[in-house]
Every structure is written in C-alpha cells, then in structure tokens.
Design a protein around this motif. Structure first.
Motif, short mmCIF file in Angstrom:
data_model
loop_
_atom_site.label_atom_id
_atom_site.label_comp_id
_atom_site.label_asym_id
_atom_site.label_seq_id
_atom_site.Cartn_x
_atom_site.Cartn_y
_atom_site.Cartn_z
N SER A 334 59.01 53.48 103.64
CA SER A 334 58.00 54.41 104.14
C SER A 334 57.84 55.62 103.23
N THR A 336 57.70 55.58 100.03
CA THR A 336 57.10 55.20 98.76
C THR A 336 55.63 54.86 98.95
N THR A 337 54.95 54.74 97.85
CA THR A 337 53.53 54.35 97.89
C THR A 337 53.35 52.85 97.75
N LEU A 338 54.46 52.14 97.69
CA LEU A 338 54.37 50.68 97.57
C LEU A 338 53.89 50.07 98.88
N ALA A 339 53.08 49.06 98.80
CA ALA A 339 52.60 48.34 99.98
C ALA A 339 53.43 47.07 100.12
N ASN A 352 55.42 50.31 106.80
CA ASN A 352 56.00 49.96 105.49
C ASN A 352 57.51 49.76 105.61
#
Length: 356
Positions: A334, A336-339, A352
């Motif tokens: 959560s 991070t900007t990673l999906a 996330n």
C-alpha cells in the motif's frame, strides 16, 4: 616383381629438407616492410673544398663495436645504409691526409644523417677529432617528426608504463584513452604502428596490439605526422624501436606497489555518509619487471631480455538496487505506487494488499 623399398636415414633426410628450405629462402624476394634502419652519408673534401675520391670510411657502432666500411666515389660521396639506430663513430682516412674522426653521431630509426668530412694535409698518424651530433638538424628529409628516447621514457613524469600514454606528449596528438587518439584532428583509425619494421596495428582501431614491448625494452618511440615517406602510409605513423644488447652487461629492475590504505573512500560509501573508520575495499596494485642485456660474442652477437608483470584487485561496475521492506514481505504494497494484480483474475488486489 615389385622393387624393394629402401629406408632413408632420418639425419640425411632432415639435412636435405633444411637445404631445400634455405634455398627457397634465398630465392624469395625481400619481404615488404617499413624500414626502421637508418643511413649515414656524407662528402669527403680537402681544405680547398675539392672532392677526395677513394677515401676509406669506417663507421663503428659505439655500443656494439660492429664496424661497417665504404669508400668515397669520384665526387667524394659515401653512404652506409641499413644501420640500426644508435650512436656511431665515423673515421675517414686517405693518403697524405690526417685521419678524420667524428664521434657521438646519433642515428635514429629510419633517418638519414650526414657526416661530412674536411681533411687536412698531414701524416696519417695524426688525427683530427670532431665532436657533436650532426643529426640534431635533419637535412635529408622534409618529414615533420618528434620522438622520445629511452632516457626520456624513463624519466618523464608519466605514471603509466604503457608506451601509448607517452604519445600525448606530441603536439599533434590529442584525445583520451576512452575515446581514442586523434592524430592531426582526425581519429586514430588511420594511424599506422610500426614495431621494429613490422606493422603492429591492432585491427582498425589505431592502437598497438598486445605484442607491444615493455617500457624498459623500448629504445625510441617516434611520431611521423607530416610529409613523411609513403612507405609508412596512413594518416600518421608511430614507429617503436626496441633496445638491443651491447658490449657491456647492463640490467635493471623495478617494483611498484599501490597500497589500498592510501585510497579514499569509494563513491558509494561517501554517498551513504559512512565514517572514515569503515574498511576500505582491497584495490591494491603491484607492477614489477626486470631487464638484462649484454654480449654473447663481443662485437658480433648480443642479447637483451625484458619482462614486465602486474597484479591488481579492482572493483568495477556497481548499481543501486531496491530490496523489499518488511511490509512488502508480508504482502502489503500500500505504501508503493506499484499496482499488484491477482494473477488469476488480472484485477488489482484491494488496497494493494495480497491476502494471506
């Protein structure tokens, strides 16, 4: 009925093969190569500036004692070609004239040096000695060239033992080791390296191959940049001449050690703000070598042996990597900007976060 087969003894057969090989070598024409041999020529005249024909000329290599002889022609001219680079003594004798002698004549690779003589009337037991190097000003060639001899290669403040690093001392060569040399403003692709008369250019990149001699084994490195002989070809010519043994035994050695204790902190440690007390990386370097030369048969045969080696420890490459945090290891992305996508449905996980 078949004729009996006679065995040929191995020794006569070997001698026969060697003889055929020698004959083939004698019949073959001279190999095409860029000559690094030089020439001493001059004119013999008397005090009234008249030519002295049939004067006996003796040219002696001062380091090896090897002599060469010639006679002056009807115009008083003489010439001795195919001489190795070195220091020479010229002695000229003629009936009714004093002996003329000139010492310390420096002949460089591929050059022509004039040693003119003016004889004076007198007994042959008397000698007129002239000192000085007539080759300081090159009068027999229009080539623009510059070179470094063995003493300069040893004493100039250049940290590298690579002969190519000394080329930067020539005003017609610029550049750096990463992007290559530039001869006369052009890239090094057109340069020609000649080592002891043989091409020694590595591929098309204008650099010396791995056969380049050690620094202590080089007698001279010379750069031809303008108006030089067509036999060398290329945009520019770099002539490397190796040393030779002499009538006197000589040798030397060196050992160079770069301790990692003298190193500064690596960039990565400095960037991280670590303290000076942290251990440094082991990046030591050792360079060592030895040279020995001398006579095998005085005034006839000589030897010179050179060895150089090195050992070093280096740290190369390096990059910045990101490792998972404790939350990521438990499935929480959560922060991070990673999906993060469910591989079964191809839909993002809620919040996330990967379910346990």
């Amino acid at each position: 009925m078949a004729a009996p087969v006679r065995a040929v003894p191995a020794r006569p057969l070997l001698l026969l093969l060697l003889g055929v090989s020698l004959l083939a070598g004698l019949r073959a024409g001279p190999a095409a190569a860029q000559s690094t041999l030089g020439t001493i020529r001059g004119t013999v005249r008397d005090a009234s500036d008249q030519a002295v024909p049939a004067a006996a000329v003796l040219v002696t290599d001062e380091d090896t004692g090897v002599p060469r002889t010639a006679d002056s022609d009807g115009s008083g001219n003489y010439e001795l070609p195919n001489l190795r680079a070195g220091r020479y003594r010229v002695e000229i004798t003629a009936p009714s004239f004093k002996v003329f002698q000139q010492t310390g004549i420096v002949l460089r690779a591929g050059e022509i040096v004039r040693a003119d003589a003016k004889l004076t009337v007198g007994e042959r037991s008397e000698t007129v000695t002239v000192t000085g190097d007539p080759g300081v000003i090159q009068r027999e060639s229009q080539a623009i060239q510059s070179g470094l001899d063995a003493q300069q290669l040893q004493t100039l403040p250049e940290g590298s033992r690579d002969v190519q690093s000394f080329l930067y001392l020539n005003p017609n060569i610029v550049g750096d080791r990463d992007n290559g040399f530039k001869f006369l403003g052009a890239r090094s692709y057109g340069a020609t390296y000649i080592q002891d008369g043989q091409p020694s250019t590595g591929g098309i990149f204008g650099s010396i191959t791995n056969s380049a001699p050690g620094l202590d084994a080089i007698a001279e490195v010379k750069v031809l940049s303008n108006s030089y002989s067509a036999e060398y070809g290329g945009l520019a010519g770099v002539i490397v001449t190796t040393r030779r043994g002499t009538n006197a035994f000589s040798g030397g050695g060196f050992f160079d050690f770069n301790n990692d204790g003298l190193n500064a902190l690596p960039y990565g440690q400095t960037l991280a703000g670590l303290q000076r007390g942290d251990p440094l990386l082991d990046t030591h370097q050792r360079r060592y070598g030895a040279t020995i030369g001398g006579p095998i048969a005085r005034n006839k045969t000589f030897f010179l042996v050179n060895y150089e080696g090195s050992s070093q420890a280096q740290v190369g490459g390096g990059t910045t990597i990101t490792v998972p945090t404790d939350a990521m290891r438990s499935g929480d992305f959560s922060a991070t900007t990673l999906a993060i996508v469910d591989p079964r449905t191809r839909l993002p996980f809620p919040g996330n976060r990967i379910p346990a």
